[in-house]
Design a protein around this motif. Structure first.
Motif, PDB file in Angstrom:
ATOM      1  N   ASP A 170       2.477  18.715 -19.333  1.00 22.73           N
ATOM      2  CA  ASP A 170       3.129  19.721 -20.182  1.00 22.73           C
ATOM      3  C   ASP A 170       4.445  19.216 -20.758  1.00 22.73           C
ATOM      4  N   ASP A 171       5.242  18.567 -19.936  1.00 22.29           N
ATOM      5  CA  ASP A 171       6.559  18.102 -20.380  1.00 22.29           C
ATOM      6  C   ASP A 171       6.643  16.585 -20.510  1.00 22.29           C
ATOM      7  N   GLY A 172       5.506  15.909 -20.497  1.00 29.31           N
ATOM      8  CA  GLY A 172       5.511  14.466 -20.657  1.00 29.31           C
ATOM      9  C   GLY A 172       6.362  13.766 -19.606  1.00 29.31           C
ATOM     10  N   LEU A 173       7.264  12.909 -20.055  1.00 26.93           N
ATOM     11  CA  LEU A 173       8.124  12.168 -19.126  1.00 26.93           C
ATOM     12  C   LEU A 173       9.103  13.077 -18.384  1.00 26.93           C
ATOM     13  N   ASP A 174       9.344  14.271 -18.913  1.00 24.17           N
ATOM     14  CA  ASP A 174      10.277  15.205 -18.270  1.00 24.17           C
ATOM     15  C   ASP A 174       9.603  16.099 -17.232  1.00 24.17           C
ATOM     16  N   THR A 175       8.332  15.880 -16.976  1.00 23.76           N
ATOM     17  CA  THR A 175       7.620  16.675 -15.977  1.00 23.76           C
ATOM     18  C   THR A 175       8.181  16.411 -14.587  1.00 23.76           C
ATOM     19  N   GLU A 176       8.489  17.474 -13.873  1.00 22.01           N
ATOM     20  CA  GLU A 176       9.002  17.349 -12.515  1.00 22.01           C
ATOM     21  C   GLU A 176       7.861  16.991 -11.561  1.00 22.01           C
ATOM     22  N   VAL A 177       8.057  15.951 -10.775  1.00 26.58           N
ATOM     23  CA  VAL A 177       7.048  15.511  -9.824  1.00 26.58           C
ATOM     24  C   VAL A 177       7.674  15.476  -8.435  1.00 26.58           C
ATOM     25  N   GLY A 178       6.817  15.257  -7.448  1.00 27.14           N
ATOM     26  CA  GLY A 178       7.315  15.225  -6.072  1.00 27.14           C
ATOM     27  C   GLY A 178       7.354  16.604  -5.459  1.00 27.14           C
ATOM     28  N   SER A 179       8.055  16.729  -4.334  1.00 25.97           N
ATOM     29  CA  SER A 179       8.137  17.996  -3.629  1.00 25.97           C
ATOM     30  C   SER A 179       8.728  19.082  -4.533  1.00 25.97           C
TER      31      SER A 179
ATOM     32  N   GLN B  92       0.812  -1.210   0.000  1.00 19.00           N
ATOM     33  CA  GLN B  92       0.000   0.000   0.000  1.00 19.00           C
ATOM     34  C   GLN B  92       0.847   1.262   0.000  1.00 19.00           C
ATOM     35  N   GLU B  93       2.077   1.155   0.470  1.00 16.66           N
ATOM     36  CA  GLU B  93       2.953   2.325   0.507  1.00 16.66           C
ATOM     37  C   GLU B  93       3.482   2.615  -0.890  1.00 16.66           C
ATOM     38  N   HIS B  94       3.564   3.882  -1.233  1.00 20.20           N
ATOM     39  CA  HIS B  94       4.064   4.277  -2.540  1.00 20.20           C
ATOM     40  C   HIS B  94       4.913   5.524  -2.363  1.00 20.20           C
ATOM     41  N   HIS B  95       5.889   5.672  -3.216  1.00 21.34           N
ATOM     42  CA  HIS B  95       6.842   6.771  -3.074  1.00 21.34           C
ATOM     43  C   HIS B  95       7.014   7.472  -4.418  1.00 21.34           C
ATOM     44  N   VAL B  96       6.905   8.785  -4.367  1.00 19.13           N
ATOM     45  CA  VAL B  96       7.211   9.612  -5.525  1.00 19.13           C
ATOM     46  C   VAL B  96       8.478  10.380  -5.175  1.00 19.13           C
ATOM     47  N   PHE B  97       9.535  10.132  -5.918  1.00 21.28           N
ATOM     48  CA  PHE B  97      10.818  10.761  -5.637  1.00 21.28           C
ATOM     49  C   PHE B  97      10.914  12.098  -6.358  1.00 21.28           C
ATOM     50  N   VAL B  98      11.628  13.023  -5.749  1.00 17.53           N
ATOM     51  CA  VAL B  98      11.804  14.342  -6.364  1.00 17.53           C
ATOM     52  C   VAL B  98      12.619  14.184  -7.640  1.00 17.53           C
ATOM     53  N   GLY B  99      12.071  14.665  -8.737  1.00 13.03           N
ATOM     54  CA  GLY B  99      12.724  14.526 -10.034  1.00 13.03           C
ATOM     55  C   GLY B  99      11.684  14.404 -11.121  1.00 13.03           C
ATOM     56  N   SER B 100      12.103  14.032 -12.282  1.00 12.29           N
ATOM     57  CA  SER B 100      11.169  13.907 -13.405  1.00 12.29           C
ATOM     58  C   SER B 100      10.416  12.584 -13.310  1.00 12.29           C
ATOM     59  N   LEU B 101       9.317  12.515 -14.062  1.00 13.42           N
ATOM     60  CA  LEU B 101       8.567  11.272 -14.140  1.00 13.42           C
ATOM     61  C   LEU B 101       9.442  10.165 -14.716  1.00 13.42           C
ATOM     62  N   ARG B 102      10.285  10.524 -15.680  1.00 19.97           N
ATOM     63  CA  ARG B 102      11.200   9.546 -16.275  1.00 19.97           C
ATOM     64  C   ARG B 102      12.157   8.987 -15.208  1.00 19.97           C
ATOM     65  N   ASP B 103      12.721   9.871 -14.402  1.00 20.47           N
ATOM     66  CA  ASP B 103      13.653   9.417 -13.363  1.00 20.47           C
ATOM     67  C   ASP B 103      12.978   8.467 -12.385  1.00 20.47           C
TER      68      ASP B 103
ATOM     69  N   ALA C 212      -0.928   5.912 -18.861  1.00 21.09           N
ATOM     70  CA  ALA C 212      -0.420   6.624 -20.040  1.00 21.09           C
ATOM     71  C   ALA C 212      -1.296   7.812 -20.401  1.00 21.09           C
ATOM     72  N   ASP C 213      -2.607   7.689 -20.200  1.00 19.92           N
ATOM     73  CA  ASP C 213      -3.515   8.764 -20.622  1.00 19.92           C
ATOM     74  C   ASP C 213      -3.226  10.060 -19.877  1.00 19.92           C
ATOM     75  N   TRP C 214      -3.142   9.996 -18.547  1.00 18.48           N
ATOM     76  CA  TRP C 214      -2.897  11.237 -17.810  1.00 18.48           C
ATOM     77  C   TRP C 214      -1.456  11.696 -17.931  1.00 18.48           C
ATOM     78  N   ALA C 215      -0.522  10.751 -18.166  1.00 17.13           N
ATOM     79  CA  ALA C 215       0.887  11.128 -18.300  1.00 17.13           C
ATOM     80  C   ALA C 215       1.136  11.867 -19.613  1.00 17.13           C
TER      81      ALA C 215
END
Length: 593
Positions: free
Chosen positions: A479-488, A437-448, A472-475
């Motif tokens: 705006d920047d696709g896989l290069d979108t910065e996610v996380g904090s 159930q635990e999930h982690h989003v690391f600071v960086g791009s979606l690709r990373d 894939a639909d929401w990704a």
């Protein structure tokens, strides 16, 4: 000496609040020697530059002593211009090299600190997940934040300054012994006072600082656990109890803080007294020598100035050595992970197949009670097994053992005939993966975030993995696709999206055996059902152990194991268990209506 007593021992006091080990003195010394070997050239350069700076600083007392000697002999002020010129040159050299000392010391400290951070991170990541889970959030957070912060000051300042102080004091003592040997006795007069005070202090300080650090870890653990489980605490009306526990931990921590502060309040006056003793003894011994004709006035002047200068490096050494007492505790806590041998595994142990088997497994989180009681289970390759049962029955614990996260207390969990507990963690992860159930989003791009599972994956593979988990639909509309910065600091993903990223990493990792512990729990039932259908195509041909409270997951499984009170009470297909009319049938009727 009599003063503030250390806090009374308590079995639950801060010093016992952590499960990760604290490095032994031998481990700490070994790591320090390793750091020195890595940076031996930088240390040698720092010592050489410091030696030049100290030597230049000794020119002034030597010239002043010579000038006093000339004046006493009636030579007049003829040599004053030469003295001023030489002093100016020496001052310029000292200024340049003192700057170099500070620069080289700061660079050396930052490099050692970077090495320490990297070593701790690499070693911690390599530890078995079970070890880190047992350690608790508070201990890990305090080590990677507070202990690193305390060490930062030591690495940047204490280590270089101690090196500087030792070289400085050694050269000054050598200068005193050469120019005015009797004045070297002044150091011996002050030495008993200094040694007595330091011996008293350093017999108490290390243990006190360890308890202080452990106390802070206990405070961090209580606060982190309370915040993480805030809703549960409110639901069970445990707020008052948690507040009382927090207050108790804070009191214990501050008690150790006050004790270490009192220790320093005794040490520093002793240091100041030793400074005054050195200077006073030098003047008195020198005065007697001059009156008896055993020493010239110029030699007394030079020796007295050098004795006065000696107080600064001695104070520097003691001040930063005290700082190192705090740093040594933090360093011991950081390098303590090097003493963990569990999970290193034997590279010669490798699975000869894909069959997963649990044989008489017993396991407990505490020594006084088992969660699993003699569980045996055979999972053939490609089987989809569902673990069902009431909450707290041991389903997730069994799943973690089958994934190699924990090692059983007795019995064995094997993969292809090889014990998971004896295999290196990296090898286990190549064959078996756990998604819970635990999930982690690391600071960086979606690709990373996706490349963590397979560093060499191309964009086509990344999009395929996202498509496999309906992400894939929401990704694609980002705006920047896989290069979108996610996380904090970047795009904030919803819990469902974060869980889809975790599942996409699972697809990229491509293990042949998967343990899914409520992997779709954060999705609404309709979305979860749709995602599970998509995952079914990806998971086809793999061994899957699914831990679920939603019984539709069990309905689709090849085999269902009912776990009750740490035991498997039923085993069979959905139709077989419903027909049997046992615990699973009751669960199915209550869930399905």
């Amino acid at each position: 000496m009599i003063g503030v007593a250390p806090p009374a021992y308590d079995p639950a006091a801060p010093e016992s609040a952590t499960t990760l080990p604290v490095g032994s003195p031998a481990t700490v010394r070994g790591y320090v020697r390793e750091l020195l070997r890595r940076h031996r050239r930088a240390f040698a350069l720092l010592v050489a530059v410091n030696a030049v700076a100290v030597t230049a600083s000794m020119v002034g007392p030597y010239l002043l002593g010579g000038l006093v000697e000339d004046l006493a002999a009636g030579a007049g002020e003829a040599g004053l211009p030469r003295v001023i010129a030489l002093f100016t040159v020496a001052l310029a050299v000292q200024t340049v090299f003192v700057r170099l000392v500070r620069l080289r010391g700061a660079v050396l400290g930052e490099r050692m600190l970077a090495d320490l951070r990297e070593d701790f991170l690499v070693r911690s990541v390599a530890l078995p997940p079970g070890v880190l889970e047992r350690a608790g959030t508070g201990d890990l957070l305090s080590r990677i934040s507070t202990d690193i912060d305390r060490l930062a000051e030591a690495m940047r300042e204490a280590v270089p300054q101690l090196c500087i102080g030792v070289v400085w004091a050694g050269l000054l003592l050598t200068g005193m012994a050469v120019t005015a040997p009797p004045l070297a006795l002044a150091v011996l007069v002050a030495l008993p006072v200094l040694l007595a005070g330091c011996r008293w202090y350093y017999r108490r300080a290390p243990a006190a600082y360890r308890s202080e650090a452990a106390g802070y870890a206990a405070v961090a653990a209580v606060l982190a656990e309370t915040v993480d489980a805030g809703r549960t605490i409110e639901a069970h009306r445990l707020g008052a109890r948690r507040i009382a526990l927090s207050d108790r931990r804070v009191r214990e921590w501050t008690a150790w803080e006050r004790y270490t502060l009192w220790l320093r309040s005794v040490l520093f006056p002793v240091i100041n007294a030793s400074h005054m003793t050195i200077l006073g003894a030098a003047l008195m011994i020198g005065g007697v020598c001059v009156l008896n004709g055993w020493m010239t006035v110029g030699a007394l002047t030079t020796g007295a100035l050098l004795a006065q200068m000696l107080t600064e490096p001695v104070g520097l050494i003691l001040r930063w050595y005290d700082e190192l007492q705090v740093a040594q505790v933090s360093l011991a806590r950081l390098v303590g992970v090097r003493e963990i041998e569990e999970g290193t595994g034997d590279d010669r142990v490798a699975p000869a197949g894909r069959e997963v088997r649990a044989d008489g497994v017993r396991f407990g989180y505490h020594a006084n009670g088992d969660v699993l009681h003699g569980v045996s289970l055979d999972i053939r390759p490609g089987t989809r097994l569902a673990l069902v049962g009431p909450s707290g029955a041991g389903k997730s614990t069994l799943g973690r053992l089958l994934a190699g996260i924990y090692a059983p207390r007795t019995g064995a969990v094997t993969l292809g005939g090889a014990e998971l507990a004896r295999m290196p963690a990296e090898r286990v992860r190549a064959h078996v993966a756990l998604v819970n159930q635990e999930h982690h989003v690391f600071v960086g791009s979606l690709r990373d975030n996706l490349l963590l599972a397979r560093t060499g994956a191309g964009d086509a593979e990344l999009w395929a993995a996202l498509g496999a988990v309906d992400a894939a639909d929401w990704a694609r509309v980002l705006d920047d696709g896989l290069d979108t910065e996610v996380g904090s600091g970047g795009l904030t993903l919803t819990p469902a999206q974060a869980q889809q990223i975790a599942l996409a990493r699972l697809v990229l990792a491509d293990p042949h055996t998967l343990v899914l512990d409520e992997a779709t729990s954060l999705l609404d039932p309709r979305a979860a059902r749709h995602l599970e259908r998509s995952l079914a195509r990806v998971l086809d041909g793999r061994t899957v152990v699914a831990i679920a409270h939603r019984l539709h997951t069990a309905h689709d499984a090849d085999v269902i194991a009912v776990v009750e009170d740490g035991r498997i009470t039923e085993l069979g297909s959905h139709d077989e268990l419903v027909a049997a009319g046992g615990p699973y049938a009751a669960l199915w009727r209550s869930w399905h209506g």
